[in-house]
Design a protein around this motif. Sequence first.
Motif, PDB file in Angstrom:
ATOM      1  N   THR A 309       0.845  -1.208   0.000  1.00 30.55           N
ATOM      2  CA  THR A 309       0.000   0.000   0.000  1.00 30.55           C
ATOM      3  C   THR A 309       0.875   1.252   0.000  1.00 30.55           C
ATOM      4  O   THR A 309       0.511   2.272  -0.578  1.00 30.55           O
ATOM      5  N   LEU A 310       2.025   1.167   0.678  1.00 30.35           N
ATOM      6  CA  LEU A 310       2.899   2.354   0.737  1.00 30.35           C
ATOM      7  C   LEU A 310       3.489   2.653  -0.639  1.00 30.35           C
ATOM      8  O   LEU A 310       3.696   3.803  -1.015  1.00 30.35           O
ATOM      9  N   ALA A 311       3.714   1.562  -1.405  1.00 27.16           N
ATOM     10  CA  ALA A 311       4.255   1.765  -2.751  1.00 27.16           C
ATOM     11  C   ALA A 311       3.165   2.255  -3.696  1.00 27.16           C
ATOM     12  O   ALA A 311       3.437   2.675  -4.808  1.00 27.16           O
ATOM     13  N   ASN A 312       1.915   2.164  -3.272  1.00 23.03           N
ATOM     14  CA  ASN A 312       0.784   2.465  -4.139  1.00 23.03           C
ATOM     15  C   ASN A 312      -0.262   3.268  -3.368  1.00 23.03           C
ATOM     16  O   ASN A 312      -1.441   2.954  -3.393  1.00 23.03           O
ATOM     17  N   SER A 313       0.212   4.322  -2.641  1.00 20.90           N
ATOM     18  CA  SER A 313      -0.654   4.953  -1.642  1.00 20.90           C
ATOM     19  C   SER A 313      -1.844   5.691  -2.247  1.00 20.90           C
ATOM     20  O   SER A 313      -2.863   5.866  -1.600  1.00 20.90           O
ATOM     21  N   THR A 314      -1.727   6.098  -3.516  1.00 23.22           N
ATOM     22  CA  THR A 314      -2.862   6.832  -4.082  1.00 23.22           C
ATOM     23  C   THR A 314      -4.121   5.979  -4.087  1.00 23.22           C
ATOM     24  O   THR A 314      -5.227   6.481  -3.914  1.00 23.22           O
ATOM     25  N   CYS A 315      -3.952   4.681  -4.299  1.00 22.09           N
ATOM     26  CA  CYS A 315      -5.172   3.873  -4.374  1.00 22.09           C
ATOM     27  C   CYS A 315      -5.536   3.229  -3.041  1.00 22.09           C
ATOM     28  O   CYS A 315      -6.579   2.599  -2.945  1.00 22.09           O
ATOM     29  N   PHE A 316      -4.731   3.373  -2.011  1.00 24.81           N
ATOM     30  CA  PHE A 316      -5.140   2.801  -0.716  1.00 24.81           C
ATOM     31  C   PHE A 316      -5.745   3.851   0.184  1.00 24.81           C
ATOM     32  O   PHE A 316      -6.601   3.560   1.011  1.00 24.81           O
ATOM     33  N   GLY A 317      -5.309   5.075   0.019  1.00 29.46           N
ATOM     34  CA  GLY A 317      -5.733   6.125   0.950  1.00 29.46           C
ATOM     35  C   GLY A 317      -4.601   6.346   1.947  1.00 29.46           C
ATOM     36  O   GLY A 317      -3.791   5.452   2.180  1.00 29.46           O
ATOM     37  N   GLY A 318      -4.583   7.527   2.534  1.00 29.95           N
ATOM     38  CA  GLY A 318      -3.448   7.901   3.389  1.00 29.95           C
ATOM     39  C   GLY A 318      -3.424   7.149   4.711  1.00 29.95           C
ATOM     40  O   GLY A 318      -4.414   6.563   5.141  1.00 29.95           O
ATOM     41  N   TRP A 319      -2.234   7.176   5.359  1.00 32.79           N
ATOM     42  CA  TRP A 319      -2.073   6.524   6.670  1.00 32.79           C
ATOM     43  C   TRP A 319      -2.202   7.569   7.764  1.00 32.79           C
ATOM     44  O   TRP A 319      -1.252   8.269   8.068  1.00 32.79           O
ATOM     45  N   ASN A 320      -3.386   7.691   8.367  1.00 33.59           N
ATOM     46  CA  ASN A 320      -3.566   8.630   9.472  1.00 33.59           C
ATOM     47  C   ASN A 320      -3.332   7.909  10.799  1.00 33.59           C
ATOM     48  O   ASN A 320      -3.066   6.704  10.836  1.00 33.59           O
ATOM     49  N   SER A 321      -3.448   8.653  11.915  1.00 34.57           N
ATOM     50  CA  SER A 321      -3.114   8.057  13.215  1.00 34.57           C
ATOM     51  C   SER A 321      -4.114   6.952  13.589  1.00 34.57           C
ATOM     52  O   SER A 321      -3.772   5.980  14.249  1.00 34.57           O
ATOM     53  N   LYS A 322      -5.351   7.090  13.119  1.00 35.07           N
ATOM     54  CA  LYS A 322      -6.355   6.065  13.429  1.00 35.07           C
ATOM     55  C   LYS A 322      -5.958   4.732  12.798  1.00 35.07           C
ATOM     56  O   LYS A 322      -5.966   3.677  13.435  1.00 35.07           O
ATOM     57  N   ARG A 323      -5.586   4.819  11.518  1.00 37.32           N
ATOM     58  CA  ARG A 323      -5.161   3.591  10.832  1.00 37.32           C
ATOM     59  C   ARG A 323      -3.906   3.007  11.486  1.00 37.32           C
ATOM     60  O   ARG A 323      -3.781   1.793  11.630  1.00 37.32           O
ATOM     61  N   ALA A 324      -2.979   3.879  11.869  1.00 35.18           N
ATOM     62  CA  ALA A 324      -1.729   3.397  12.483  1.00 35.18           C
ATOM     63  C   ALA A 324      -2.032   2.660  13.790  1.00 35.18           C
ATOM     64  O   ALA A 324      -1.440   1.617  14.088  1.00 35.18           O
ATOM     65  N   GLN A 325      -2.979   3.212  14.554  1.00 36.38           N
ATOM     66  CA  GLN A 325      -3.340   2.577  15.826  1.00 36.38           C
ATOM     67  C   GLN A 325      -3.998   1.210  15.573  1.00 36.38           C
ATOM     68  O   GLN A 325      -3.720   0.229  16.270  1.00 36.38           O
ATOM     69  N   GLN A 326      -4.837   1.153  14.563  1.00 37.31           N
ATOM     70  CA  GLN A 326      -5.489  -0.123  14.242  1.00 37.31           C
ATOM     71  C   GLN A 326      -4.452  -1.148  13.767  1.00 37.31           C
ATOM     72  O   GLN A 326      -4.561  -2.336  14.071  1.00 37.31           O
TER      73      GLN A 326
END
Length: 348
Positions: A309-326
């Motif tokens: 997803t990091l290599a293709n972030s446009t199609c996954f959506g950004g990594w916010n703190s909520k996602r990081a916590q999950q």
Amino acid sequence: MPFVQFMETALYCPKIGYYERTHEVVGRAGDFYTSASAAPLFAELVAFQCAEWLLGLDDGRLMLVEAGAHDGGLARGILCWLKEHRADLFKRIQYWIVEPSEERKAWQKANLDEFAGQVWWVGALQDLPPVRGVILSNELVDALPVHCLAWNATARKWVELGVGIEGGRFIWLELPQPTFDSSTEMRLAGFEISPGLESILPDGFIIEISPAARQWWGSAAVKLERGYLLTVDYGLAAEQMLAPQRSRGTLRSYKHHRLVADVLENPGEQDITAHINFTQLQIAGEEAGLKTDPVLSQERFLGQIVRQTLANSTCFGGWNSKRAQQLQTLTHPEHLGRPFQVMVQHRP
Ligand SMILES: C[S@@+](CC[C@H](N)C(=O)[O-])C[C@H]1O[C@@H](n2cnc3c(N)ncnc32)[C@H](O)[C@@H]1O
């Protein structure tokens, strides 16, 4: 009755079985978390991986098949992500749910209202058309009924355990004969008990065997014309199940997020689960011609997806703190990352 029948009845008896009464047994207000119920990110990452796999298959009709969908929460998460981030692929996908229970089908229909017309239901794997796509399940196989066998060191044989009643309570007892073909099922489950091991295996050592799991996985493998068969669950290889620290087996009961000491207590009111045997699934899938990937911890499996997803972030959506916590919740080794394992087989 053999324990397998007790477990089947306690979990699936219409109207009063544990998984038939209410969908609220899974999640915060219930008895245990699954990754799907603990963090919406789980569905998003699984959806991303499925999309990658599906895009690698031929054009034409593509299927995503889920079993053990419970209240449809994971299906909903996957479909929402695909609709938002892979709109073209989303239009070509049929989402199928394999659901034997009318009760659970009703919960799923209510939850997936928004996707009416794109979701199909069948009562059994056999009713599916040939699958080109992905067949997935999260914590399905550990909820399938198991036989319990105990080692009798004096007689040097396995004895099947059953359930009886004494003084108004359910109790464990030994059955005079196995109620299933235990030696064939042990072989198909990958339990190789050498004479050397037989001579040191402690009296009362317990293993569980689920012919239902073998049959389920074998049927799914046969249905898979091209694509991937994925399951996420607590599990061990057969030889790990014979390790000294596993002498009491892997059968467990949960209620209100606590382990319950007596699996036979309050049938229909508490979860009953056993670790899945990855060797058994591997054998069943390979017999149907599938290739097996190494079993990974959830931590590693999701970690690999995150890197994509990091290599293709446009199609996954950004990594916010909520996602990081999950992500922490899903991958931390002390939390869900290590206990859950991921098995993938595929037919190229
Ligand atoms: C532990 S729950 C997992 C729920 C959900 N997959 C999740 O991750 O939150 C197991 C689910 O599998 C269902 N189940 C059991 N046997 C099944 C079968 N043969 N086919 C489809 N679902 C089944 C149970 O009723 C239950 O809803």
